[in-house]
Write a protein that holds these residues in place. Structure first.
Motif, mmCIF file in Angstrom:
data_model
loop_
_atom_site.group_PDB
_atom_site.id
_atom_site.type_symbol
_atom_site.label_atom_id
_atom_site.label_comp_id
_atom_site.label_asym_id
_atom_site.label_seq_id
_atom_site.Cartn_x
_atom_site.Cartn_y
_atom_site.Cartn_z
ATOM 1 N N ARG A 86 30.166 40.981 56.025
ATOM 2 C CA ARG A 86 30.904 40.100 55.411
ATOM 3 C C ARG A 86 31.253 40.493 54.002
ATOM 4 N NH1 ARG A 86 27.994 36.401 52.037
ATOM 5 N NH2 ARG A 86 25.759 36.799 51.775
ATOM 6 N N PHE A 87 32.361 39.891 53.307
ATOM 7 C CA PHE A 87 32.819 40.322 51.818
ATOM 8 C C PHE A 87 31.636 39.701 50.916
ATOM 9 C CE2 PHE A 87 36.589 41.732 54.224
ATOM 10 C CZ PHE A 87 36.824 42.745 53.459
ATOM 11 N N VAL A 88 31.326 40.102 49.941
ATOM 12 C CA VAL A 88 30.402 39.545 48.757
ATOM 13 C C VAL A 88 30.985 40.071 47.525
ATOM 14 C CG1 VAL A 88 28.196 39.695 48.082
ATOM 15 C CG2 VAL A 88 28.616 39.740 50.377
ATOM 16 N N ASP A 89 31.077 39.311 46.472
ATOM 17 C CA ASP A 89 31.508 39.614 45.173
ATOM 18 C C ASP A 89 30.247 40.232 44.387
ATOM 19 O OD1 ASP A 89 33.800 38.738 45.163
ATOM 20 O OD2 ASP A 89 33.118 36.492 44.643
ATOM 21 N N PHE A 90 30.498 41.625 43.978
ATOM 22 C CA PHE A 90 29.502 42.254 42.966
ATOM 23 C C PHE A 90 30.286 42.334 41.801
ATOM 24 C CE2 PHE A 90 27.791 43.986 47.265
ATOM 25 C CZ PHE A 90 26.422 44.357 46.769
ATOM 26 N N HIS A 91 29.254 42.135 40.942
ATOM 27 C CA HIS A 91 29.339 42.302 39.326
ATOM 28 C C HIS A 91 29.202 43.546 38.827
ATOM 29 C CE1 HIS A 91 29.037 38.063 40.451
ATOM 30 N NE2 HIS A 91 29.657 37.612 39.387
ATOM 31 N N SER A 92 28.305 44.418 39.218
ATOM 32 C CA SER A 92 28.128 45.612 38.645
ATOM 33 C C SER A 92 28.951 46.602 39.286
ATOM 34 C CB SER A 92 26.603 45.979 39.058
ATOM 35 O OG SER A 92 26.428 46.195 40.255
ATOM 36 N N ALA A 93 28.976 47.820 38.744
ATOM 37 C CA ALA A 93 29.452 49.080 39.377
ATOM 38 C C ALA A 93 28.513 49.399 40.817
ATOM 39 C CB ALA A 93 29.229 50.277 38.610
ATOM 40 N N ILE A 94 29.430 49.798 41.962
ATOM 41 C CA ILE A 94 28.469 49.887 43.086
ATOM 42 C C ILE A 94 28.597 51.498 43.726
ATOM 43 C CG2 ILE A 94 28.262 47.703 43.703
ATOM 44 C CD1 ILE A 94 30.743 47.897 45.533
ATOM 45 N N ASN A 95 27.678 51.786 44.509
ATOM 46 C CA ASN A 95 27.644 53.203 44.644
ATOM 47 C C ASN A 95 29.042 53.303 45.986
ATOM 48 O OD1 ASN A 95 27.594 55.643 46.625
ATOM 49 N ND2 ASN A 95 25.204 55.533 46.154
ATOM 50 N N ALA A 96 30.157 53.877 45.767
ATOM 51 C CA ALA A 96 31.304 54.019 46.524
ATOM 52 C C ALA A 96 31.004 54.598 47.798
ATOM 53 C CB ALA A 96 32.585 54.970 45.909
#
Length: 254
Positions: free
Chosen positions: A171-181
């Motif tokens: 499922r799609f989730v909102d991430f506020h931080s930078a994330i590992n691509a």
């Protein structure tokens, strides 16, 4: 998990891209190695002595862009140094291209980031010392957002209790931080939001103390305008309260 959060801000920033000593280009965000240097300045660690103490195996670090940013090449008036007396500026200067990160309106806007920190295995003592120094506002050296002439400040320091988010890569989730691509399965695009996303390969760790050779790189995704990224993510994430009515989902730069 205890997570320390704080904000970094400044008028301009420049985080030189790792692959050349004389490049004018900059990342939008500070690499993990730059964040290590800022923490070391706060703690007063000697130069090049903290690479092992603050490595990703001991200290977990995350990052969020808080305000829209842009990059622009400026001509900087550097001293032209050809001899010992030239440091006084008696000789002519040299115009050097230099890429600066700024807010959308450099007159009024600041470059702003939120940093998340937590202890990893073996780093509990170091994390507690950092928390004590920062919460008591006892930093040893001033921080900069890159070169020494780009001063920065630390604000909104908080120590909070974070909970691990339930993992569901479907499922799609909102991430506020930078994330590992490499852990992103898909990105949900909303054409109305005009989301600006960057993917960059950043240095994360050095080989050892006093050795600036890189041993680890991390490819990250982040939004340059401060908006959350809505993605399918297969890695570990955490829910971090940053105010009474705001919780952010974040991932560490690992």
């Amino acid at each position: 998990m205890n997570i320390l959060t704080f904000e970094l801000s400044g008028k301009f920033a420049h985080f030189r891209k790792y692959y050349a000593n004389n490049t004018a280009l900059s990342y939008f965000v500070p690499p993990r190695t730059s964040l290590m240097g800022m923490i070391a300045a706060v703690m007063g660690y000697p130069r090049d002595s903290y690479y092992e103490t603050l490595c990703s195996e001991h200290l977990r670090i995350g990052l969020r862009v808080l305000a829209p940013m842009k990059k622009r090449i400026h001509r900087v008036n550097w001293l032209k140094v050809e001899g010992a007396m030239d440091f006084r500026g008696r000789q002519q200067h040299t115009q050097t291209p230099f890429e600066l990160v700024s807010g959308l309106n450099p007159v009024d806007d600041l470059v702003r980031y939120r940093v998340y920190m937590a202890a990893a295995k073996g780093g509990e003592s170091t994390f507690e010392q950092i928390c004590e120094v920062m919460q008591r506002n006892k930093q040893v050296f001033a921080i900069t957002l890159g070169p020494a002439n780009l001063g920065g400040s630390i604000s909104n320091i908080q120590l909070s209790k974070a909970s691990q988010a339930i993992q569901d890569p479907s499922r799609f989730v909102d991430f506020h931080s930078a994330i590992n691509a490499e852990l992103v399965e898909a990105i949900e695009w909303d054409q109305q939001k005009k989301l600006r996303v960057e993917e960059e390969l950043l240095p994360a760790d050095f080989i050892a103390n006093n050795n600036r050779e890189l041993r680890k790189m991390v490819r990250i995704l982040y939004a340059t305008d401060g908006q959350p990224l809505r993605v399918k993510f297969s890695g570990e994430s955490w829910m971090v309260p940053v105010s009474e009515d705001q919780v952010e989902q974040i991932s560490f730069i690992e």
